[in-house]
Design a protein around this motif. Structure first.
Motif, PDB file in Angstrom:
ATOM      1  N   UNK A  57     -19.029  86.397 -19.107  1.00 46.61           N
ATOM      2  CA  UNK A  57     -18.995  87.763 -19.624  1.00 46.61           C
ATOM      3  C   UNK A  57     -19.957  88.669 -18.868  1.00 46.61           C
ATOM      4  N   UNK A  58     -19.498  89.876 -18.628  1.00 50.99           N
ATOM      5  CA  UNK A  58     -20.318  90.898 -18.006  1.00 50.99           C
ATOM      6  C   UNK A  58     -20.956  91.737 -19.107  1.00 50.99           C
ATOM      7  N   UNK A  59     -22.170  92.204 -18.845  1.00 49.42           N
ATOM      8  CA  UNK A  59     -22.873  93.064 -19.787  1.00 49.42           C
ATOM      9  C   UNK A  59     -23.368  94.313 -19.068  1.00 49.42           C
ATOM     10  N   UNK A  60     -23.758  95.308 -19.844  1.00 56.77           N
ATOM     11  CA  UNK A  60     -24.370  96.517 -19.304  1.00 56.77           C
ATOM     12  C   UNK A  60     -25.333  97.057 -20.343  1.00 56.77           C
ATOM     13  N   UNK A  61     -26.361  97.758 -19.880  1.00 58.98           N
ATOM     14  CA  UNK A  61     -27.346  98.399 -20.753  1.00 58.98           C
ATOM     15  C   UNK A  61     -27.411  99.875 -20.431  1.00 58.98           C
ATOM     16  N   UNK A  62     -27.558 100.700 -21.468  1.00 59.31           N
ATOM     17  CA  UNK A  62     -27.802 102.123 -21.288  1.00 59.31           C
ATOM     18  C   UNK A  62     -28.974 102.504 -22.191  1.00 59.31           C
ATOM     19  N   UNK A  63     -30.056 102.986 -21.593  1.00 53.06           N
ATOM     20  CA  UNK A  63     -31.269 103.303 -22.339  1.00 53.06           C
ATOM     21  C   UNK A  63     -31.153 104.694 -22.950  1.00 53.06           C
ATOM     22  N   UNK A  64     -31.299 104.755 -24.272  1.00 52.13           N
ATOM     23  CA  UNK A  64     -31.207 106.017 -25.016  1.00 52.13           C
ATOM     24  C   UNK A  64     -32.555 106.698 -25.175  1.00 52.13           C
ATOM     25  N   UNK A  65     -33.604 105.913 -25.456  1.00 54.35           N
ATOM     26  CA  UNK A  65     -34.931 106.489 -25.712  1.00 54.35           C
ATOM     27  C   UNK A  65     -35.998 105.447 -25.418  1.00 54.35           C
ATOM     28  N   UNK A  66     -37.157 105.921 -25.015  1.00 55.27           N
ATOM     29  CA  UNK A  66     -38.277 105.036 -24.753  1.00 55.27           C
ATOM     30  C   UNK A  66     -38.304 104.588 -23.304  1.00 55.27           C
ATOM     31  N   UNK A  67     -39.195 103.670 -23.028  1.00 54.25           N
ATOM     32  CA  UNK A  67     -39.360 103.133 -21.675  1.00 54.25           C
ATOM     33  C   UNK A  67     -39.819 101.691 -21.788  1.00 54.25           C
ATOM     34  N   UNK A  68     -39.590 100.943 -20.729  1.00 60.16           N
ATOM     35  CA  UNK A  68     -39.993  99.545 -20.715  1.00 60.16           C
ATOM     36  C   UNK A  68     -39.732  98.943 -19.362  1.00 60.16           C
ATOM     37  N   UNK A  69     -39.493  97.645 -19.362  1.00 60.86           N
ATOM     38  CA  UNK A  69     -39.257  96.894 -18.133  1.00 60.86           C
ATOM     39  C   UNK A  69     -38.032  96.013 -18.329  1.00 60.86           C
ATOM     40  N   UNK A  70     -37.236  95.917 -17.284  1.00 62.09           N
ATOM     41  CA  UNK A  70     -36.094  95.025 -17.279  1.00 62.09           C
ATOM     42  C   UNK A  70     -36.388  93.894 -16.317  1.00 62.09           C
ATOM     43  N   UNK A  71     -36.446  92.686 -16.839  1.00 63.75           N
ATOM     44  CA  UNK A  71     -36.610  91.522 -15.976  1.00 63.75           C
ATOM     45  C   UNK A  71     -35.227  91.093 -15.508  1.00 63.75           C
ATOM     46  N   UNK A  72     -35.062  91.051 -14.209  1.00 63.28           N
ATOM     47  CA  UNK A  72     -33.841  90.560 -13.588  1.00 63.28           C
ATOM     48  C   UNK A  72     -34.193  89.336 -12.750  1.00 63.28           C
ATOM     49  N   UNK A  73     -33.212  88.677 -12.200  1.00 58.13           N
ATOM     50  CA  UNK A  73     -33.456  87.512 -11.378  1.00 58.13           C
ATOM     51  C   UNK A  73     -34.280  87.815 -10.139  1.00 58.13           C
ATOM     52  N   UNK A  74     -34.231  89.060  -9.665  1.00 59.51           N
ATOM     53  CA  UNK A  74     -34.976  89.427  -8.453  1.00 59.51           C
ATOM     54  C   UNK A  74     -36.320  90.075  -8.747  1.00 59.51           C
ATOM     55  N   UNK A  75     -36.745  90.079 -10.004  1.00 59.25           N
ATOM     56  CA  UNK A  75     -38.035  90.668 -10.356  1.00 59.25           C
ATOM     57  C   UNK A  75     -37.915  91.642 -11.505  1.00 59.25           C
TER      58      UNK A  75
END
Length: 160
Positions: A57-75
């Protein structure tokens, strides 16, 4: 189908160690079948599901509010309101959302709802197997479970 308003839905909460979030399953409430969508809210200092990827399954994220960090396989990559991230099936789609900011981080997570699916958790060496209803689905699963990759056996082991 009638529109579903998120304000009419109750939050479900998940608390397990550093994993903490609230979730509203929008697609399920609207009668979605092959496309999932959930609204997530992570409080300051919290993380989403453990780092993982889906093989089917494929996923996607869309940020509505706030800030943070996304950990991916490349960092790690910064996240902020307005960011959209495509997470393909397979190892390159491995991810975890981290709220290292001071305010709640709110985002939509969208997913294809292919069945069966296998999730892989590289940090813990586990795999999850789902058939009958995909991860995030409401249906009854005919097969499901989490297994350590190190416990794998050969095809013929245990056969007479």
């Amino acid at each position: 189908m009638e529109p579903t308003n998120e304000a009419d839905l109750e939050w479900t909460e998940t608390h397990h160690g550093e994993t903490e979030f609230r979730r509203k399953r929008l697609a399920a409430a609207a009668g979605g079948d092959r496309l999932g969508c959930s609204l997530y809210e992570l409080p300051a200092g919290a993380k989403s599901w453990p780092f993982h990827y889906h093989t089917g399954n494929e996923e996607a994220l869309y940020v509505l509010a706030g800030a943070g960090t996304l950990r991916l396989g490349d960092g790690s990559h910064p996240l902020r309101a307005g960011d959209y991230v495509a997470l393909p099936a397979g190892e390159t789609g491995g991810h975890r959302v981290i709220n290292d900011g001071d305010d709640p981080l709110r985002y939509l997570a969208v997913s294809t709802m292919g069945d069966p699916d296998v999730t892989v958790y590289p940090d813990s060496g586990k795999v999850g197997v789902f058939a009958g209803s995909p991860p995030g689905g409401d249906g009854e699963r005919t097969v499901h479970g989490y297994f350590r990759e190190d416990d794998a056996v050969s095809y013929w082991e245990g056969e007479e």
